[in-house]
Design a protein around this motif. Structure first.
Motif, PDB file in Angstrom:
ATOM      1  N   LEU A 100       0.780  -1.218  -0.047  1.00  0.00           N
ATOM      2  CA  LEU A 100       0.159  -0.161   0.047  1.00  0.00           C
ATOM      3  C   LEU A 100       0.968   1.074   0.036  1.00  0.00           C
ATOM      4  O   LEU A 100       1.478   1.442   0.994  1.00  0.00           O
ATOM      5  N   ARG A 101       0.651   2.015  -0.965  1.00  0.00           N
ATOM      6  CA  ARG A 101       1.652   3.266  -0.878  1.00  0.00           C
ATOM      7  C   ARG A 101       0.845   4.422  -0.652  1.00  0.00           C
ATOM      8  O   ARG A 101       1.317   5.460  -0.351  1.00  0.00           O
ATOM      9  N   HIS A 102      -0.709   4.494  -0.791  1.00  0.00           N
ATOM     10  CA  HIS A 102      -1.528   5.681  -0.719  1.00  0.00           C
ATOM     11  C   HIS A 102      -2.636   5.260  -0.402  1.00  0.00           C
ATOM     12  O   HIS A 102      -3.260   4.391  -0.867  1.00  0.00           O
ATOM     13  N   ASN A 103      -3.454   5.878   0.579  1.00  0.00           N
ATOM     14  CA  ASN A 103      -4.833   5.832   0.973  1.00  0.00           C
ATOM     15  C   ASN A 103      -5.162   7.263   1.036  1.00  0.00           C
ATOM     16  O   ASN A 103      -5.311   8.018   2.173  1.00  0.00           O
ATOM     17  N   LEU A 104      -5.910   7.655   0.000  1.00  0.00           N
ATOM     18  CA  LEU A 104      -6.198   9.040  -0.297  1.00  0.00           C
ATOM     19  C   LEU A 104      -7.614   9.211  -0.363  1.00  0.00           C
ATOM     20  O   LEU A 104      -8.546   8.490  -1.064  1.00  0.00           O
ATOM     21  N   PHE A 105      -8.214  10.107   0.602  1.00  0.00           N
ATOM     22  CA  PHE A 105      -9.634  10.518   0.864  1.00  0.00           C
ATOM     23  C   PHE A 105      -9.927  11.693   0.028  1.00  0.00           C
ATOM     24  O   PHE A 105      -9.103  12.650   0.303  1.00  0.00           O
ATOM     25  N   GLY A 106     -10.907  11.833  -0.684  1.00  0.00           N
ATOM     26  CA  GLY A 106     -11.364  12.952  -1.487  1.00  0.00           C
ATOM     27  C   GLY A 106     -10.742  13.140  -2.848  1.00  0.00           C
ATOM     28  O   GLY A 106      -9.541  12.476  -3.015  1.00  0.00           O
ATOM     29  N   ALA A 107     -11.337  14.139  -3.364  1.00  0.00           N
ATOM     30  CA  ALA A 107     -10.442  14.256  -4.642  1.00  0.00           C
ATOM     31  C   ALA A 107      -9.166  15.389  -4.546  1.00  0.00           C
ATOM     32  O   ALA A 107      -9.373  16.386  -3.771  1.00  0.00           O
ATOM     33  N   ASN A 108      -8.157  14.981  -4.921  1.00  0.00           N
ATOM     34  CA  ASN A 108      -7.047  15.605  -4.809  1.00  0.00           C
ATOM     35  C   ASN A 108      -6.040  16.102  -5.983  1.00  0.00           C
ATOM     36  O   ASN A 108      -5.387  17.051  -5.768  1.00  0.00           O
ATOM     37  N   GLY A 109      -6.438  15.617  -7.087  1.00  0.00           N
ATOM     38  CA  GLY A 109      -6.080  15.957  -8.352  1.00  0.00           C
ATOM     39  C   GLY A 109      -4.622  15.462  -8.662  1.00  0.00           C
ATOM     40  O   GLY A 109      -3.973  15.863  -9.593  1.00  0.00           O
ATOM     41  N   HIS A 110      -4.127  14.706  -7.733  1.00  0.00           N
ATOM     42  CA  HIS A 110      -2.744  14.141  -8.053  1.00  0.00           C
ATOM     43  C   HIS A 110      -2.518  12.860  -8.242  1.00  0.00           C
ATOM     44  O   HIS A 110      -1.454  12.141  -8.377  1.00  0.00           O
ATOM     45  N   LEU A 111      -3.699  12.114  -8.490  1.00  0.00           N
ATOM     46  CA  LEU A 111      -3.741  10.499  -8.594  1.00  0.00           C
ATOM     47  C   LEU A 111      -3.010   9.859 -10.177  1.00  0.00           C
ATOM     48  O   LEU A 111      -2.213   9.107 -10.120  1.00  0.00           O
ATOM     49  N   ASP A 112      -3.277  10.942 -11.168  1.00  0.00           N
ATOM     50  CA  ASP A 112      -2.582  10.518 -12.231  1.00  0.00           C
ATOM     51  C   ASP A 112      -0.918  10.752 -12.199  1.00  0.00           C
ATOM     52  O   ASP A 112      -0.454   9.700 -12.587  1.00  0.00           O
ATOM     53  N   TYR A 113      -0.639  11.533 -11.303  1.00  0.00           N
ATOM     54  CA  TYR A 113       0.786  11.649 -11.413  1.00  0.00           C
ATOM     55  C   TYR A 113       1.342  10.402 -10.515  1.00  0.00           C
ATOM     56  O   TYR A 113       2.490  10.009 -10.733  1.00  0.00           O
ATOM     57  N   ILE A 114       0.658  10.303  -9.523  1.00  0.00           N
ATOM     58  CA  ILE A 114       1.278   9.078  -8.499  1.00  0.00           C
ATOM     59  C   ILE A 114       1.145   7.969  -9.312  1.00  0.00           C
ATOM     60  O   ILE A 114       2.145   6.899  -8.996  1.00  0.00           O
ATOM     61  N   VAL A 115       0.180   7.603 -10.371  1.00  0.00           N
ATOM     62  CA  VAL A 115       0.036   6.187 -11.061  1.00  0.00           C
ATOM     63  C   VAL A 115       1.279   6.483 -11.946  1.00  0.00           C
ATOM     64  O   VAL A 115       2.155   5.270 -12.109  1.00  0.00           O
ATOM     65  N   GLN A 116       1.437   7.442 -12.598  1.00  0.00           N
ATOM     66  CA  GLN A 116       2.695   7.452 -13.574  1.00  0.00           C
ATOM     67  C   GLN A 116       4.073   6.954 -12.635  1.00  0.00           C
ATOM     68  O   GLN A 116       4.792   6.466 -13.215  1.00  0.00           O
ATOM     69  N   GLU A 117       4.213   7.841 -11.545  1.00  0.00           N
ATOM     70  CA  GLU A 117       5.416   7.462 -10.737  1.00  0.00           C
ATOM     71  C   GLU A 117       5.507   5.941 -10.613  1.00  0.00           C
ATOM     72  O   GLU A 117       6.587   5.378 -10.643  1.00  0.00           O
ATOM     73  N   LEU A 118       4.367   5.181  -9.864  1.00  0.00           N
ATOM     74  CA  LEU A 118       4.390   3.939  -9.803  1.00  0.00           C
ATOM     75  C   LEU A 118       4.780   2.983 -10.900  1.00  0.00           C
ATOM     76  O   LEU A 118       5.415   1.962 -10.783  1.00  0.00           O
ATOM     77  N   LEU A 119       4.202   3.127 -12.023  1.00  0.00           N
ATOM     78  CA  LEU A 119       4.262   2.666 -13.137  1.00  0.00           C
ATOM     79  C   LEU A 119       5.760   2.582 -13.818  1.00  0.00           C
ATOM     80  O   LEU A 119       6.161   1.472 -14.159  1.00  0.00           O
ATOM     81  N   ASN A 120       6.415   3.531 -13.187  1.00  0.00           N
ATOM     82  CA  ASN A 120       7.687   3.722 -13.826  1.00  0.00           C
ATOM     83  C   ASN A 120       8.765   3.185 -12.834  1.00  0.00           C
ATOM     84  O   ASN A 120       9.987   3.088 -13.081  1.00  0.00           O
ATOM     85  N   GLU A 121       8.261   2.548 -11.919  1.00  0.00           N
ATOM     86  CA  GLU A 121       9.137   1.814 -10.859  1.00  0.00           C
ATOM     87  C   GLU A 121       9.975   0.754 -11.216  1.00  0.00           C
ATOM     88  O   GLU A 121       8.995   0.019 -12.002  1.00  0.00           O
TER      89      GLU A 121
END
Length: 220
Positions: free
Chosen positions: A199-220
């Protein structure tokens, strides 16, 4: 309680209502986003689920698995398995979701979502509560999971909080197993799990950063 960086336990599921049944342990090697929502949650359908659909369309063939999980921690008469099945098969919404989306012109044919959820969707495992199970230990477990600085409160404030938690737990009709295991604060919530199943993130509500977070993890 699941801590950030720890292995993400499997979702506790009562039923898969759409798509091929799967779970976190079957998705190792992929980044996983679990979009957690309630049927009676306007914000889930205005922000959370549309964002998850965008991610699915953008990265679904590039190593991302998106799963939807409905839960219920309130409004149990509306956040039901029956209404979830109606939602995924016909797009029909109910309650506050219907009222709010109708007000903003976000429905078609009067009561249906203008989009279809394209990824697998399941229902959280709900356990019926019993008043006899309200022990002091359970009250303290709930407080420690949700109020980390409880021990720093004054004695008076601790007593007030304990009383409020007891009243809340008495009013609960069900416990939502996955929602509580992950100590979620509400809906919409996005659980983000890396390729190793942590588990890397537990995000409550709309934060606008999910796309960036997913990109970072896909590149790991």
């Amino acid at each position: 309680m699941v801590k950030i960086g720890a292995k993400a336990p499997n979702l506790q599921i009562s039923e898969w209502v759409q798509g091929k049944p799967t779970n976190i342990d079957k998705e190792k090697g992929n980044v996983v986003v679990v979009e957690v929502f309630q049927v009676n949650c306007p914000g889930c359908f205005m922000y959370g689920i549309p964002e998850a659909i965008e991610l699915y369309n953008k990265y679904g063939k590039s190593g991302l698995t998106v799963l939807g999980m409905a839960t219920a921690f309130e409004d149990y008469e509306l956040n039901t398995l029956e209404n979830l099945k109606k939602l995924v098969t016909t797009g029909e919404v109910v309650g506050e979701t219907h009222r709010a989306l109708s007000m903003y012109g976000h429905l078609k044919d009067g009561n249906k979502l203008p989009y279809k959820i394209p990824f697998p969707v399941c229902m959280d495992l709900l356990k019926k509560e019993s008043a006899s199970e309200l022990t002091e230990s359970r009250v303290m477990d709930f407080i420690e999971a949700n109020v980390p600085d409880f021990r720093s409160y004054s004695e008076k404030d601790r007593q007030v909080l304990v009383g409020r938690v007891k009243e809340y737990l008495k009013s609960k009709k069900y416990s939502a197993r996955t929602f509580e295991e992950y100590s979620m604060r509400g809906t919409p919530t996005s659980l983000v799990i890396d390729k190793k199943g942590n588990l890397r993130h537990n995000l409550f509500g709309a934060n606008g950063h999910l796309d960036y977070i997913v990109q970072e993890l896909l590149n790991e």
